[in-house]
Scaffold this motif. Structure first.
Motif, PDB file in Angstrom:
ATOM      1  N   GLN A  70       0.951  -1.309  -0.170  1.00 26.29           N
ATOM      2  CA  GLN A  70      -0.031  -0.003   0.027  1.00 26.29           C
ATOM      3  C   GLN A  70       1.020   1.340   0.066  1.00 26.29           C
ATOM      4  O   GLN A  70       0.643   2.315  -0.707  1.00 26.29           O
ATOM      5  N   ALA A  71       1.842   1.446   0.490  1.00 24.98           N
ATOM      6  CA  ALA A  71       2.879   2.174   0.726  1.00 24.98           C
ATOM      7  C   ALA A  71       3.376   2.605  -0.529  1.00 24.98           C
ATOM      8  O   ALA A  71       3.498   3.680  -1.082  1.00 24.98           O
ATOM      9  N   HIS A  72       3.819   1.672  -1.293  1.00 27.64           N
ATOM     10  CA  HIS A  72       4.278   1.960  -2.605  1.00 27.64           C
ATOM     11  C   HIS A  72       3.381   1.979  -3.713  1.00 27.64           C
ATOM     12  O   HIS A  72       3.844   2.622  -4.563  1.00 27.64           O
ATOM     13  N   MET A  73       2.037   1.847  -3.390  1.00 27.30           N
ATOM     14  CA  MET A  73       1.073   2.311  -4.269  1.00 27.30           C
ATOM     15  C   MET A  73       1.174   3.907  -4.316  1.00 27.30           C
ATOM     16  O   MET A  73       1.127   4.445  -5.308  1.00 27.30           O
ATOM     17  N   ARG A  74       1.369   4.531  -2.998  1.00 26.19           N
ATOM     18  CA  ARG A  74       1.182   5.993  -2.962  1.00 26.19           C
ATOM     19  C   ARG A  74       2.644   6.320  -3.439  1.00 26.19           C
ATOM     20  O   ARG A  74       2.719   7.319  -4.223  1.00 26.19           O
ATOM     21  N   MET A  75       3.900   5.743  -3.211  1.00 26.88           N
ATOM     22  CA  MET A  75       5.218   6.058  -3.857  1.00 26.88           C
ATOM     23  C   MET A  75       4.851   5.947  -5.568  1.00 26.88           C
ATOM     24  O   MET A  75       5.580   6.804  -6.025  1.00 26.88           O
ATOM     25  N   GLY A  76       4.280   4.966  -5.806  1.00 24.56           N
ATOM     26  CA  GLY A  76       4.139   5.000  -7.249  1.00 24.56           C
ATOM     27  C   GLY A  76       3.508   6.282  -8.056  1.00 24.56           C
ATOM     28  O   GLY A  76       3.935   6.642  -9.020  1.00 24.56           O
ATOM     29  N   MET A  77       2.424   6.470  -7.367  1.00 22.07           N
ATOM     30  CA  MET A  77       1.599   7.623  -7.748  1.00 22.07           C
ATOM     31  C   MET A  77       2.655   9.215  -7.735  1.00 22.07           C
ATOM     32  O   MET A  77       2.602  10.061  -8.310  1.00 22.07           O
ATOM     33  N   ASN A  78       3.201   9.153  -6.530  1.00 23.79           N
ATOM     34  CA  ASN A  78       4.311  10.139  -6.165  1.00 23.79           C
ATOM     35  C   ASN A  78       5.208  10.303  -7.317  1.00 23.79           C
ATOM     36  O   ASN A  78       6.147  10.936  -7.670  1.00 23.79           O
ATOM     37  N   ALA A  79       5.823   9.083  -7.713  1.00 16.27           N
ATOM     38  CA  ALA A  79       6.607   8.836  -8.825  1.00 16.27           C
ATOM     39  C   ALA A  79       6.197   9.336 -10.241  1.00 16.27           C
ATOM     40  O   ALA A  79       7.092   9.073 -11.316  1.00 16.27           O
TER      41      ALA A  79
END
Length: 118
Positions: A70-79
């Motif tokens: 879930q944290a990397h879903m956020r990070m993916g969108m931030n990327a």
């Protein structure tokens, strides 16, 4: 690499990364900042979106890694990944990995998007 990694980590996370884990084990965060977010993210062999997609696929394949997923879903969108692109990930995982990985990715994305709606 520590300075570059700290900036990269904050950009991907959407702000400074801190908390009880890093207070308890500050060397772990320094390692992450220097090696992962510094050495690796500063390489030009993959763009950040591709790195996050690879990370999401790996985390989805690992039962028990749902909080990181879930944290990397956020990070993916931030990327720079879009919700539309991330909605394609579960279908890809269903065909290439298994239904469990697809379900974990679908659930993590839904939880992430629900937090964005608030």
């Amino acid at each position: 690499m520590l300075a570059a990694g700290t900036a990269n980590q904050a950009r991907l996370a959407g702000g400074p990364v801190e908390g009880p884990l890093f207070d308890f084990a500050p060397a772990a965060n320094e390692y992450l900042r220097t090696h992962l977010f510094g050495d690796i993210f500063e390489r030009d062999n993959l763009d950040w979106q591709s790195r996050e997609l690879a990370t999401l696929g790996m985390l989805a394949a690992l039962p028990g890694a749902e909080p990181k997923l879930q944290a990397h879903m956020r990070m993916g969108m931030n990327a720079g990944l879009t919700a539309g692109q991330l909605h394609q990930l579960p279908a890809l995982l269903a065909g290439q990995v298994d239904a469990g990985a697809a379900g974990r990715a679908r659930d993590a994305l839904a939880r992430h998007l629900a937090t964005q709606a608030r």
